[in-house]
Design a protein around this motif. Structure first.
Motif, short mmCIF file in Angstrom:
data_model
loop_
_atom_site.label_atom_id
_atom_site.label_comp_id
_atom_site.label_asym_id
_atom_site.label_seq_id
_atom_site.Cartn_x
_atom_site.Cartn_y
_atom_site.Cartn_z
N LEU A 16 -5.74 -76.09 28.36
CA LEU A 16 -4.54 -76.50 29.26
C LEU A 16 -3.27 -75.82 28.83
O LEU A 16 -2.75 -75.37 29.78
CB LEU A 16 -4.57 -78.02 29.24
N LEU A 47 -9.23 -78.76 34.70
CA LEU A 47 -8.95 -80.05 35.38
C LEU A 47 -9.97 -81.18 35.40
O LEU A 47 -9.73 -82.44 35.35
CB LEU A 47 -7.89 -79.92 36.51
N ALA A 50 -10.78 -82.49 32.31
CA ALA A 50 -9.70 -83.10 31.88
C ALA A 50 -9.69 -84.68 32.52
O ALA A 50 -9.52 -85.60 31.72
CB ALA A 50 -8.43 -82.67 32.07
N ASN A 51 -9.85 -84.60 33.79
CA ASN A 51 -10.10 -85.92 34.57
C ASN A 51 -11.18 -86.85 33.97
O ASN A 51 -11.07 -88.07 34.09
CB ASN A 51 -10.36 -85.66 36.01
N LEU A 54 -9.65 -88.25 30.71
CA LEU A 54 -8.31 -89.03 30.98
C LEU A 54 -8.73 -90.38 31.81
O LEU A 54 -8.17 -91.49 31.56
CB LEU A 54 -7.37 -88.35 31.76
N LYS A 59 -4.81 -90.40 33.73
CA LYS A 59 -4.49 -89.29 34.73
C LYS A 59 -3.17 -89.57 35.38
O LYS A 59 -2.72 -90.60 35.50
CB LYS A 59 -5.37 -89.22 35.86
N PRO A 60 -2.31 -88.25 35.42
CA PRO A 60 -0.79 -88.52 35.77
C PRO A 60 -0.90 -88.86 37.14
O PRO A 60 0.10 -89.48 37.39
CB PRO A 60 -0.58 -86.95 35.80
N HIS A 85 2.28 -82.34 33.69
CA HIS A 85 1.88 -83.59 33.80
C HIS A 85 0.49 -83.96 32.87
O HIS A 85 0.44 -84.87 32.21
CB HIS A 85 1.79 -84.09 35.21
N TYR A 86 -0.22 -82.99 33.07
CA TYR A 86 -1.67 -83.24 32.48
C TYR A 86 -1.39 -83.06 30.87
O TYR A 86 -2.02 -83.65 30.11
CB TYR A 86 -2.81 -82.20 33.02
#
Length: 127
Positions: A16, A47, A50-51, A54, A59-60, A85-86
């Motif tokens: 990231l 992403l 990452a989701n 998170l 999550k942002p 943001h991530y």
């Protein structure tokens, strides 16, 4: 977090950061240029994973953003905005899942399965 989530986190965080650094350079030169499909494919892959880690709690933009739409190619500055943001969300997740060990008061360790592990990490940057 469990051990697998920590391992995935440790793999994804540098990916990231690397994507953020690369697209930031592009954005400084040409912020409104569209990202190419090749790069977007890999950014969306990062992403997506990452989701999963998170979840909605970190999550942002849990209700407004999941992945970039390839049909509506984002520009460089949009990608930088989201990746930044991530990165912050990743750091918040990490900081919420680490602790000092009494035996080693200067060292920080991951909390894995609700116990302090022997997996060392950097000190927290977000409270």
């Amino acid at each position: 977090m469990n051990k697998e989530q920590v391992e995935t986190f440790l793999k994804l965080q540098p990916q990231l950061k690397s994507a953020y650094d690369e697209i930031s350079l592009l954005s400084k030169k040409k912020p409104t240029d569209s990202l190419n499909t090749f790069k977007l494919k890999f950014i969306n892959s990062i992403l997506s994973r990452a989701n999963e880690i998170l979840e909605d709690k970190y999550k942002p933009f849990p209700e407004d953003f999941t992945l970039f739409n390839e049909d509506d190619m984002p520009n460089n500055s949009d990608v930088v905005f989201i990746l930044s943001h991530y990165l912050t969300a990743f750091e918040k997740l990490r900081c919420d899942n680490i602790e000092k060990e009494d035996k080693f008061p200067r060292n920080w360790f991951w909390i894995i399965d609700e116990k302090i592990s022997n997996q060392e990490t950097d000190r927290p940057t977000i409270k």
